[in-house]
Design an enzyme around this catalytic site. Structure first.
Site, PDB file in Angstrom:
ATOM      1  N   LYS A 177      42.383  28.733  49.212  1.00  0.00           N
ATOM      2  CA  LYS A 177      42.613  29.928  48.397  1.00  0.00           C
ATOM      3  C   LYS A 177      42.983  31.146  49.255  1.00  0.00           C
ATOM      4  O   LYS A 177      42.871  31.105  50.475  1.00  0.00           O
ATOM      5  CB  LYS A 177      41.376  30.198  47.524  1.00  0.00           C
ATOM      6  CG  LYS A 177      41.043  29.030  46.576  1.00  0.00           C
ATOM      7  CD  LYS A 177      42.050  28.871  45.483  1.00  0.00           C
ATOM      8  CE  LYS A 177      41.987  27.723  44.519  1.00  0.00           C
ATOM      9  NZ  LYS A 177      40.958  26.808  44.332  1.00  0.00           N
TER      10      LYS A 177
HETATM   11  C1  LIG Z   1      40.336  25.870  43.075  1.00  0.00           C
HETATM   12  C2  LIG Z   1      40.223  26.076  41.620  1.00  0.00           C
HETATM   13  C3  LIG Z   1      38.981  26.077  40.953  1.00  0.00           C
HETATM   14  C4  LIG Z   1      37.710  25.634  41.618  1.00  0.00           C
HETATM   15  O1  LIG Z   1      37.327  26.413  42.679  1.00  0.00           O
HETATM   16  P1  LIG Z   1      36.076  25.916  43.554  1.00  0.00           P
HETATM   17  O2  LIG Z   1      35.712  27.136  44.348  1.00  0.00           O
HETATM   18  O3  LIG Z   1      36.568  24.787  44.407  1.00  0.00           O
HETATM   19  O4  LIG Z   1      35.006  25.515  42.622  1.00  0.00           O
HETATM   20  C5  LIG Z   1      38.932  26.409  39.620  1.00  0.00           C
HETATM   21  N1  LIG Z   1      40.042  26.703  38.937  1.00  0.00           N
HETATM   22  C6  LIG Z   1      41.267  26.685  39.507  1.00  0.00           C
HETATM   23  C7  LIG Z   1      42.455  27.038  38.690  1.00  0.00           C
HETATM   24  C8  LIG Z   1      41.392  26.344  40.868  1.00  0.00           C
HETATM   25  O5  LIG Z   1      42.600  26.278  41.418  1.00  0.00           O
END
Ligand SMILES: *Cc1c(COP(=O)(O)O)cnc(C)c1O
Length: 378
Positions: A177
């Site tokens: 991210k």
């Molecule tokens: C990465 C992601 C998540 C989950 O995030 P985590 O921190 O891994 O739980 C949820 N929604 C979307 C759209 C994502 O891309």
């Protein structure tokens, strides 16, 4: 994008007397809330945890429906199953690929939508959803609004940072991210709801461990709810604090890469560049290129294979929720139940997009994409 600053801050934590949820987590929460001008922030071990807690504190449970998008990562929908509620999918807008307010209205008027208690909006690729339309519907039908901002840090909608309002908004700090803590998440929004989520995030105990063990603390605590184990550690928060200081620099590089991609692809009739509407600040987590199938002799999958041969990795975000076996079988979905999501899925691919891409990397990507688009032009 982990530098000496993050490494030093983690070492500082490891050398200190406190490694789990403590002073660094508190500092990260405060800095993150200040960055967004949010009422408050709750640091967690994932965005998924944040979404789950958001549903729980909004009182969503068995028998309830939650309206969300098919164009998302499975986590957004899995949490709805976790609370025993039913995901009610509404198709997306063809330009932003975000949930379409008109489709939400349509779903609400159908039998499936009658038990809806909330809308879970996902800011796909970092482009904020059409929140004005969504809020209007939510008010009319008395629905809670929860936002999955896993892609949308930092993003703005009509001048306001995503995560700065009353809705509960979940961010992800997963490794891929825009800002990372290795694994981690943050929930922002209404202070009262966040306080409830805070208790639930640590076993439902009335006071957290850090406060119990500090000088003024006591050994006493009460379990108010059967809570979860969703707290962030100070080791994670240490990384986050230093990443946050660099986010503007990271974003600047992302914008430059996006600009270069757009410029290179815009005059190819085989390629469609991602949409960015007026009045939003896009977080540019993903660069989703779309292929015009009529103009190309090869499929999206073959396009990805050709890119791979040129040393360019790409991916697809996402296989729509309703195509996955669990959801397909449980709710009897057909691919064309959400025609926009299904059609766009078949012609989309995500190109490399991160602040570490050099000008040479970007050139390698644009050259490879343009070459394939020319070579396989119908
Ligand atoms: C990465 C992601 C998540 C989950 O995030 P985590 O921190 O891994 O739980 C949820 N929604 C979307 C759209 C994502 O891309």
């Amino acid at each position: 994008m982990i530098g000496d600053e993050e490494r030093e801050e983690v070492l500082d934590t490891l050398r200190s007397d406190w490694i789990t949820t403590g002073p660094k987590t508190k500092a990260f929460e405060q800095k993150f809330a200040a960055f967004l001008r949010a009422e408050g922030a709750l640091a967690l071990n994932s965005c998924t945890a944040g979404l789950h807690l958001a549903l729980v504190v909004n009182g969503i449970g068995p028998g309830d429906g939650v309206i969300t998008t098919p164009m998302t990562f499975c986590a957004s929908v899995n949490v709805i199953e976790h609370v025993g509620a039913r995901p009610v999918l509404a198709d997306v807008e063809s330009d932003t690929l975000n949930i379409d307010p008109e489709k939400i209205l349509k779903v609400l008027k159908s039998p499936k939508g009658r038990k809806a208690k909330a809308i879970l909006a996902v800011h796909y690729a970092g482009h904020p959803c059409e929140m004005a339309g969504i809020e209007k519907i939510a008010q009319k039908y008395g629905l809670a609004v929860i936002e999955d901002a896993a892609h949308a840090f930092p993003a703005k909608y009509k001048g306001c940072p995503v995560g700065s309002g009353k809705n509960l908004v979940a961010f992800s700090f997963y490794a891929t991210k825009n800002l990372t803590t290795g694994e981690g998440g943050m929930l922002t929004g209404d202070r009262k709801l966040l306080e409830k989520a805070r208790i639930l995030s640590l076993h439902g105990m009335s006071r957290d461990a850090w406060k119990r063990y500090d000088k003024k603390g006591s050994w006493k605590y009460q379990v108010l709810y059967p809570g979860f184990k969703y707290n962030m550690s100070d080791i994670q928060a240490a990384i986050g604090i230093r990443q946050l200081e660099k986010i503007h620099r990271f974003q600047k590089r992302r914008y430059r890469v996006v600009e270069a991609y757009n410029q290179s692809f815009d005059n190819f009739d085989a390629l469609e560049i991602p949409a960015a509407r007026e009045g939003v600040e896009h977080a540019w987590h993903l660069y989703v290129l779309r292929l015009n199938p009529g103009v190309l002799k090869i499929s999206r999958d073959q396009f990805i294979e050709e890119l791979k041969k040129s040393g360019v990795a790409s991916s697809v975000h996402f296989i729509p929720v309703h195509l996955h076996p669990f959801y397909r079988k449980k709710y009897g979905y057909k691919p064309h139940d959400f025609p926009v999501a299904f059609n766009e899925y078949q012609r989309m691919l995500s190109l490399p997009l991160n602040p570490r891409l050099s000008d040479r990397d970007v050139h390698q990507v644009t050259r490879a994409v343009c070459k394939i688009a020319k070579r396989f032009h119908a």
